[in-house]
Write a protein that holds these residues in place. Sequence first.
Motif, mmCIF file in Angstrom:
data_model
loop_
_atom_site.group_PDB
_atom_site.id
_atom_site.type_symbol
_atom_site.label_atom_id
_atom_site.label_comp_id
_atom_site.label_asym_id
_atom_site.label_seq_id
_atom_site.Cartn_x
_atom_site.Cartn_y
_atom_site.Cartn_z
ATOM 1 N N SER A 100 0.965 -1.277 -0.326
ATOM 2 C CA SER A 100 0.107 0.176 -0.005
ATOM 3 C C SER A 100 0.753 0.895 0.152
ATOM 4 O O SER A 100 2.149 1.247 0.552
ATOM 5 N N VAL A 101 0.354 2.358 -0.507
ATOM 6 C CA VAL A 101 0.848 3.633 -0.457
ATOM 7 C C VAL A 101 -0.732 4.458 0.020
ATOM 8 O O VAL A 101 -1.500 4.787 -0.194
ATOM 9 N N THR A 102 0.069 5.673 0.294
ATOM 10 C CA THR A 102 -0.883 7.144 0.664
ATOM 11 C C THR A 102 -1.103 8.043 -0.843
ATOM 12 O O THR A 102 0.005 8.298 -0.879
ATOM 13 N N TRP A 103 -1.936 8.214 -0.827
ATOM 14 C CA TRP A 103 -1.894 9.299 -2.371
ATOM 15 C C TRP A 103 -2.321 10.316 -1.649
ATOM 16 O O TRP A 103 -3.522 10.516 -1.749
ATOM 17 N N PRO A 104 -2.364 11.661 -1.764
ATOM 18 C CA PRO A 104 -2.213 12.489 -0.804
ATOM 19 C C PRO A 104 -3.042 13.425 -1.704
ATOM 20 O O PRO A 104 -3.390 13.798 -2.558
ATOM 21 N N ASP A 105 -3.816 14.687 -0.917
ATOM 22 C CA ASP A 105 -4.874 15.532 -0.561
ATOM 23 C C ASP A 105 -5.342 15.225 -2.840
ATOM 24 O O ASP A 105 -5.076 16.206 -3.543
ATOM 25 N N ARG A 106 -5.872 14.106 -2.333
ATOM 26 C CA ARG A 106 -7.025 13.992 -3.496
ATOM 27 C C ARG A 106 -8.277 14.872 -4.260
ATOM 28 O O ARG A 106 -9.306 15.111 -2.896
ATOM 29 N N PRO A 107 -8.657 15.593 -4.501
ATOM 30 C CA PRO A 107 -9.753 16.953 -4.533
ATOM 31 C C PRO A 107 -11.276 15.270 -4.856
ATOM 32 O O PRO A 107 -10.753 14.774 -5.185
ATOM 33 N N VAL A 108 -12.280 15.813 -4.855
ATOM 34 C CA VAL A 108 -13.382 15.281 -5.098
ATOM 35 C C VAL A 108 -13.628 14.994 -6.257
ATOM 36 O O VAL A 108 -12.906 15.942 -7.435
ATOM 37 N N VAL A 138 -10.597 5.081 -7.264
ATOM 38 C CA VAL A 138 -10.743 5.561 -6.087
ATOM 39 C C VAL A 138 -11.991 7.022 -6.239
ATOM 40 O O VAL A 138 -11.901 7.498 -6.867
ATOM 41 N N THR A 139 -12.795 6.693 -5.238
ATOM 42 C CA THR A 139 -13.956 8.058 -5.256
ATOM 43 C C THR A 139 -13.905 8.603 -3.719
ATOM 44 O O THR A 139 -14.183 8.512 -3.270
ATOM 45 N N VAL A 140 -13.284 10.884 -4.498
ATOM 46 C CA VAL A 140 -13.484 11.191 -3.427
ATOM 47 C C VAL A 140 -14.710 11.690 -2.999
ATOM 48 O O VAL A 140 -15.156 12.124 -4.459
#
Length: 142
Positions: A100-108, A138-140
């Motif tokens: 796993s990794v973190t995908w930072p700061d994804r807008p809606v 990914v759904t934000v």
Amino acid sequence: AFNQVGRNYRVRVLSPERTVDLVAGEAKDVQAKAGAGGTADVKLEVGFLNNGSGLVVNPFKVTFYEDAALTQVIGETLIEPGYTGLINGCAWGRITDWASVTWPDRPVGIYNYWVKVDSGNDISDEREEGNNVASGKVTVTP
């Protein structure tokens, strides 16, 4: 006397050759809720396995990408099996390990991502490279 099937089976069973075949299995679809800043940090995960008959003992990279061409890196992680966390072979299609990794700061919005297991080709004796990529979504939401 063995027939051809029996000869093939005998060669396969008695063969001292051990193979490695890392396979990217399931890249998780992720839903996240944006915070006060309108973005979310999203944890991306991929399951993988070794369909070969040998153990994976050497470290290798798993890289997550924003594009199908695998050129825009989101992040990567180093898998270090060592001698305490060996990645066994003969998984027969069952996911045995995760990265796993973190995908930072994804807008809606809705985003696709791709992931490649052994992205640095560190496992030089891997028998099949064509099954190392998976993709997820990914759904934000607000």
